[in-house]
Design a protein around this motif. Structure first.
Motif, PDB file in Angstrom:
ATOM      1  N   TRP A 120       0.951  -1.225  -0.039  1.00 20.23           N
ATOM      2  CA  TRP A 120       0.033  -0.019   0.110  1.00 20.23           C
ATOM      3  C   TRP A 120       0.935   1.309   0.046  1.00 20.23           C
ATOM      4  O   TRP A 120       0.607   2.024  -0.700  1.00 20.23           O
ATOM      5  N   PHE A 121       1.698   1.258   0.865  1.00 23.46           N
ATOM      6  CA  PHE A 121       2.796   2.438   0.945  1.00 23.46           C
ATOM      7  C   PHE A 121       3.464   2.556  -0.248  1.00 23.46           C
ATOM      8  O   PHE A 121       3.814   3.787  -0.518  1.00 23.46           O
ATOM      9  N   ASP A 122       4.119   1.631  -0.550  1.00 28.21           N
ATOM     10  CA  ASP A 122       4.879   1.746  -1.802  1.00 28.21           C
ATOM     11  C   ASP A 122       4.240   2.476  -2.881  1.00 28.21           C
ATOM     12  O   ASP A 122       4.838   3.285  -3.782  1.00 28.21           O
ATOM     13  N   ILE A 123       3.037   1.904  -3.283  1.00 31.54           N
ATOM     14  CA  ILE A 123       2.016   2.526  -4.487  1.00 31.54           C
ATOM     15  C   ILE A 123       1.791   3.693  -4.075  1.00 31.54           C
ATOM     16  O   ILE A 123       1.792   4.816  -5.252  1.00 31.54           O
ATOM     17  N   MET A 124       1.174   3.985  -2.869  1.00 27.16           N
ATOM     18  CA  MET A 124       0.587   5.315  -2.660  1.00 27.16           C
ATOM     19  C   MET A 124       1.789   6.387  -2.726  1.00 27.16           C
ATOM     20  O   MET A 124       1.651   7.563  -3.285  1.00 27.16           O
TER      21      MET A 124
END
Length: 206
Positions: A120-124
């Protein structure tokens, strides 16, 4: 008293019937009926409900007030620390599976959750940047499949544990669905099955 030799001469259905009869005579108190545990359970539920109520307006507040862009300090330490935690969680889960410990269930759920957070954090945090597609591919081919495998493994561990306990209670057929299994004991479900069997079985003529 029934001797081991007499028990060995019983067929599996007779042994299961004997175990079911012993279950009906087991009058041990339900752990959840302990007044102290009931108070702690009520307090815990109240606290969790309060957290949910608090989070709803907090999420709305953040969505309306957080800046679109933000320069963060300790960026390297934050991500390195997260990956160290993920490594330790993976290692602990592998150790628990190797040693055949119930801790493997907790480890699989925690590690799967960390992998979902990582994706999630990698993409966001790479959204709109040159690293977006790398993050998407990493999530799709690595983090998300591994997280799903770990969640499925945890589910299988729980299912087999309940199934073995169910069989050792002398019950035939599949164990009840996981959503129906109570904390600490399967005796309530076993007693319900026994009552259903008694209703379905023909009564001898009087």
């Amino acid at each position: 008293m029934i001797t081991p030799e007499e028990l060995s001469r019983l067929d599996p259905r007779e042994r299961a019937a004997l175990m079911r009869a012993l279950i009906t005579l087991d009058h041990r108190p339900d752990p959840l009926a302990d007044p102290r545990l009931r108070i702690r359970r009520r307090r815990g539920l109240t606290f969790l409900l309060a957290c949910c109520v608090f989070l709803i307006p907090w999420i709305v507040f953040l969505a309306l007030t957080l800046p679109v862009r933000y320069t963060a300090g300790q960026w390297q330490a934050a991500w390195t620390g997260f990956d160290v935690a993920l490594l330790l969680s993976l290692a602990a889960t592998a150790w628990a599976i190797w040693r055949k410990r119930q801790l493997a269930i907790v480890g699989a759920i925690v590690t799967g959750t960390l992998l979902l957070c990582d994706a999630w954090f990698d993409i966001m945090l790479s959204w709109g940047g040159p690293d977006l597609w790398t993050a998407v591919l990493t999530a799709a081919l690595g983090e998300l499949p591994l997280a799903m495998l770990l969640f499925l493994a945890a589910r299988q561990f729980i299912h087999h544990t309940v199934q073995v306990a169910w069989a050792r209670l002398g019950m035939e057929g599949p164990a009840p669905p996981f959503r129906r299994v109570r904390l600490f004991t399967l005796l309530e479900e076993a007693a319900l099955e026994l009552r259903i069997d008694d209703l379905d079985s023909p009564r001898p003529p009087s």
